[in-house]
Design a protein around this motif. Structure first.
Motif: not given
Length: 262
Positions: A235-241, A246-262
């Motif tokens: 959510g917009k007010a949720d912030y993973p510690p 995790l890397a923030r890639v867009a609003s409210c969207l995080y991607q787990k690091q360690g995998g190939a990104r396209r």
């Protein structure tokens, strides 16, 4: 008895009976709901409210459902889903693999149905696996029906409503092709995450109501079940510690690091 002590007594009993940890939810969030709970139970004080909770499982279930009422909507934060769809398209279409999506604390299913409609638009819904879980049996039952009131459909773009819903004057139904690919399950998120690996996990607008110490192990368990390169939608007010990979890639969207990104 001070209001905070009354709150601890009432909600401590409710959470014990429901299998939820005491102290997980922020006191201010619960205190605002105490009076309404007592009115619903038709009792004058907390002591009688606790007695009613112990004696009436149905009332207990209804109170829990009201207290933990999820704030959700189809395409809630529409720009968030628009940005997320672009990332899904880049990551998932070239991969040509079965996409697994889990909506944790899914409430009555509107956001998971939103993801299903996105996957349908991408042409990958038939091969996808989607799961929605919530501790409230009433919420899961409503999600399974796929039926919603007219006001719940109002925010949907006309094109989306026309493609993914059947409507009449009393509301609408999610199209069968979206419903058939989703499983619904009553589950306690505090007892552990659903087994991954998941390409996408939705956990939206719940962490803001939790104490930090209670939220952190939930964040950890969710990220652990994400596949490398998988996404966590919050959510917009949720912030993973920090420190979870995790890397923030867009609003409210995080991607787990360690995998190939396209």
């Amino acid at each position: 008895m001070e209001n905070s002590e009354e709150c601890d007594l009432f909600f401590g009993e409710l959470f014990d009976l429901a299998g939820l940890p005491r102290g997980a939810y922020r006191p201010g969030f619960l205190q605002r709901r105490l009076s309404a709970c007592l009115r619903f139970l038709q009792v004058p004080d907390v002591a009688q409210g606790v007695a009613r909770l112990r004696a009436q499982p149905q009332a207990r279930s209804q109170i829990l459902g009201a207290v933990l009422l999820g704030v959700t909507d189809f395409y809630r934060d529409e720009e968030v889903f628009a940005q997320a769809e672009g990332h899904f398209r880049q990551s998932w279409l070239p991969a040509r693999e079965k996409i697994r999506v889990w909506s944790a604390a899914c409430s009555d299913g509107q956001e998971l149905y939103t993801v299903a409609s996105v996957l349908d638009d991408l042409g990958i819904l038939p091969e996808a696996e989607l799961l929605g879980t919530d501790i409230r049996a009433e919420a899961i039952g409503r999600a399974q029906t796929g039926r919603y009131r007219p006001e719940e459909l109002d925010r949907l773009p006309e094109a989306v409503r026309g493609k993914h819903f059947r409507t009449d004057r009393t509301g609408g139904w999610v199209q069968e092709r979206l419903r058939q690919g989703i499983q619904w399950k009553q589950a306690n998120l505090f007892s552990g995450a659903e087994a991954g690996p998941w390409h996408l996990i939705l956990w939206r607008n719940m962490a803001i109501y939790l104490e930090r110490e209670a939220a952190y192990p939930v964040w950890q368990s969710l990220v652990a079940e994400l596949k490398p390169g998988g996404y966590l939608l919050v959510g917009k007010a949720d912030y993973p510690p920090p420190g979870l990979g995790l890397a923030r890639v867009a609003s409210c969207l995080y991607q787990k690091q360690g995998g190939a990104r396209r």
